[in-house]
Design a protein around this motif. Sequence first.
Motif, PDB file in Angstrom:
ATOM      1  N   PRO A 133       0.823  -1.214   0.000  1.00 36.87           N
ATOM      2  CA  PRO A 133       0.000   0.000   0.000  1.00 36.87           C
ATOM      3  C   PRO A 133       0.859   1.267   0.000  1.00 36.87           C
ATOM      4  N   ASN A 134       0.315   2.342  -0.557  1.00 39.09           N
ATOM      5  CA  ASN A 134       0.953   3.670  -0.541  1.00 39.09           C
ATOM      6  C   ASN A 134       2.252   3.755  -1.336  1.00 39.09           C
ATOM      7  N   LYS A 135       2.531   2.772  -2.177  1.00 41.06           N
ATOM      8  CA  LYS A 135       3.788   2.750  -2.925  1.00 41.06           C
ATOM      9  C   LYS A 135       3.528   2.641  -4.424  1.00 41.06           C
ATOM     10  N   ASN A 136       4.481   3.143  -5.192  1.00 40.18           N
ATOM     11  CA  ASN A 136       4.586   2.804  -6.603  1.00 40.18           C
ATOM     12  C   ASN A 136       5.748   1.845  -6.765  1.00 40.18           C
ATOM     13  N   LEU A 137       5.635   0.966  -7.736  1.00 44.11           N
ATOM     14  CA  LEU A 137       6.646  -0.071  -7.933  1.00 44.11           C
ATOM     15  C   LEU A 137       7.167   0.020  -9.356  1.00 44.11           C
ATOM     16  N   HIS A 195      16.771  -3.065 -13.961  1.00 40.48           N
ATOM     17  CA  HIS A 195      17.710  -4.179 -14.122  1.00 40.48           C
ATOM     18  C   HIS A 195      17.257  -5.415 -13.341  1.00 40.48           C
ATOM     19  N   GLY A 196      15.956  -5.684 -13.388  1.00 40.98           N
ATOM     20  CA  GLY A 196      15.429  -6.879 -12.749  1.00 40.98           C
ATOM     21  C   GLY A 196      15.202  -6.770 -11.261  1.00 40.98           C
ATOM     22  N   ARG A 197      15.421  -5.599 -10.701  1.00 37.92           N
ATOM     23  CA  ARG A 197      15.191  -5.379  -9.271  1.00 37.92           C
ATOM     24  C   ARG A 197      13.951  -4.511  -9.067  1.00 37.92           C
ATOM     25  N   ILE A 198      13.312  -4.701  -7.918  1.00 34.95           N
ATOM     26  CA  ILE A 198      12.149  -3.898  -7.553  1.00 34.95           C
ATOM     27  C   ILE A 198      12.604  -2.593  -6.914  1.00 34.95           C
ATOM     28  N   ILE A 199      12.053  -1.503  -7.379  1.00 36.27           N
ATOM     29  CA  ILE A 199      12.293  -0.179  -6.808  1.00 36.27           C
ATOM     30  C   ILE A 199      10.953   0.357  -6.310  1.00 36.27           C
ATOM     31  N   LEU A 200      10.849   0.616  -5.018  1.00 39.78           N
ATOM     32  CA  LEU A 200       9.632   1.167  -4.438  1.00 39.78           C
ATOM     33  C   LEU A 200       9.804   2.657  -4.177  1.00 39.78           C
ATOM     34  N   SER A 201       8.736   3.405  -4.362  1.00 40.05           N
ATOM     35  CA  SER A 201       8.752   4.837  -4.074  1.00 40.05           C
ATOM     36  C   SER A 201       7.390   5.251  -3.544  1.00 40.05           C
ATOM     37  N   GLU A 202       7.333   6.413  -2.912  1.00 34.38           N
ATOM     38  CA  GLU A 202       6.058   6.920  -2.446  1.00 34.38           C
ATOM     39  C   GLU A 202       5.171   7.248  -3.645  1.00 34.38           C
ATOM     40  N   GLN A 203       3.875   7.111  -3.472  1.00 30.89           N
ATOM     41  CA  GLN A 203       2.955   7.431  -4.554  1.00 30.89           C
ATOM     42  C   GLN A 203       3.106   8.896  -4.959  1.00 30.89           C
ATOM     43  N   ASP A 204       3.121   9.135  -6.273  1.00 27.28           N
ATOM     44  CA  ASP A 204       3.192  10.504  -6.763  1.00 27.28           C
ATOM     45  C   ASP A 204       1.948  10.782  -7.605  1.00 27.28           C
ATOM     46  N   ARG A 205       1.142  11.719  -7.144  1.00 20.90           N
ATOM     47  CA  ARG A 205      -0.141  11.996  -7.792  1.00 20.90           C
ATOM     48  C   ARG A 205       0.019  13.096  -8.835  1.00 20.90           C
ATOM     49  N   ILE A 244      -4.448  12.184  -8.913  1.00 23.88           N
ATOM     50  CA  ILE A 244      -4.623  10.763  -9.238  1.00 23.88           C
ATOM     51  C   ILE A 244      -3.259  10.075  -9.333  1.00 23.88           C
ATOM     52  N   ASN A 245      -3.157   8.892  -8.734  1.00 20.50           N
ATOM     53  CA  ASN A 245      -1.966   8.053  -8.872  1.00 20.50           C
ATOM     54  C   ASN A 245      -2.340   6.828  -9.717  1.00 20.50           C
ATOM     55  N   LEU A 246      -1.502   6.508 -10.702  1.00 17.02           N
ATOM     56  CA  LEU A 246      -1.784   5.400 -11.620  1.00 17.02           C
ATOM     57  C   LEU A 246      -0.675   4.348 -11.508  1.00 17.02           C
ATOM     58  N   PRO A 247      -0.735   3.495 -10.486  1.00 19.08           N
ATOM     59  CA  PRO A 247       0.366   2.557 -10.233  1.00 19.08           C
ATOM     60  C   PRO A 247       0.554   1.507 -11.315  1.00 19.08           C
ATOM     61  N   ILE A 248      -0.534   1.136 -12.004  1.00 23.83           N
ATOM     62  CA  ILE A 248      -0.407   0.110 -13.051  1.00 23.83           C
ATOM     63  C   ILE A 248       0.348   0.676 -14.247  1.00 23.83           C
ATOM     64  N   ASP A 249      -0.039   1.877 -14.686  1.00 21.99           N
ATOM     65  CA  ASP A 249       0.689   2.528 -15.783  1.00 21.99           C
ATOM     66  C   ASP A 249       2.162   2.722 -15.431  1.00 21.99           C
TER      67      ASP A 249
END
Length: 211
Positions: free
Chosen positions: A97-101, A105-115, A120-125
Amino acid sequence: MNDEVGSELELSEDNDDQAKPTHIVGIGASAGGLEAIEAFFKTMPPDSGVAFVVIQHLSPDHKSLMAELLSKRTHMPVHRAEDGMWVEMNSVYLIPPNKNLRLFHGRIILSEQDRDSRGINLPIDIFFRSLAEDQGAKAIAIVLSGTGSDGTSGIRAIKEELGMAMVQVEETAAFDGMPRSAIATGLVDYILPPEEMPAQLLSLQATKHSQ
């Protein structure tokens, strides 16, 4: 860097090469998506060589039980994504929750949601675009039930890099806004019920291996 740390880093890189997925599948879902996600994983074999990243619209105040629920539908390990994790084959990763992913280079980078300017935050896009950039033709986007249009511009990015796009057939979606918007691009390769998507993925695998 001391020798011990250097050795551990080399080992982790070696392990990453061995566990590298043939494709990375991004699964985007919003309202009504839980049933569709469960239907998909119920028929997805655990040893396909593919990795899965599930991007849902999550309430910031609601504790998600997705990891527990999905673990009952698949024999693959189900991880709550953490920053810096390698994405490995035959594994499932869930956005917190509350993150964008994003992927790098094959690694996951998480960040705070940016609207955006509309709040509006569009995490899927956001994820689909990073998946396209990171994996190119090995990127696969799946859009399941949901309202709105999240995932649509991400599918365009996937197709620009010669990846594949699959969308839930509208009649089987609890909410057809996201599937309908994605289909309207004219870029979607397959429109299927969620339980039929794994067979199509396996067919793709077989085609790639025979080439």
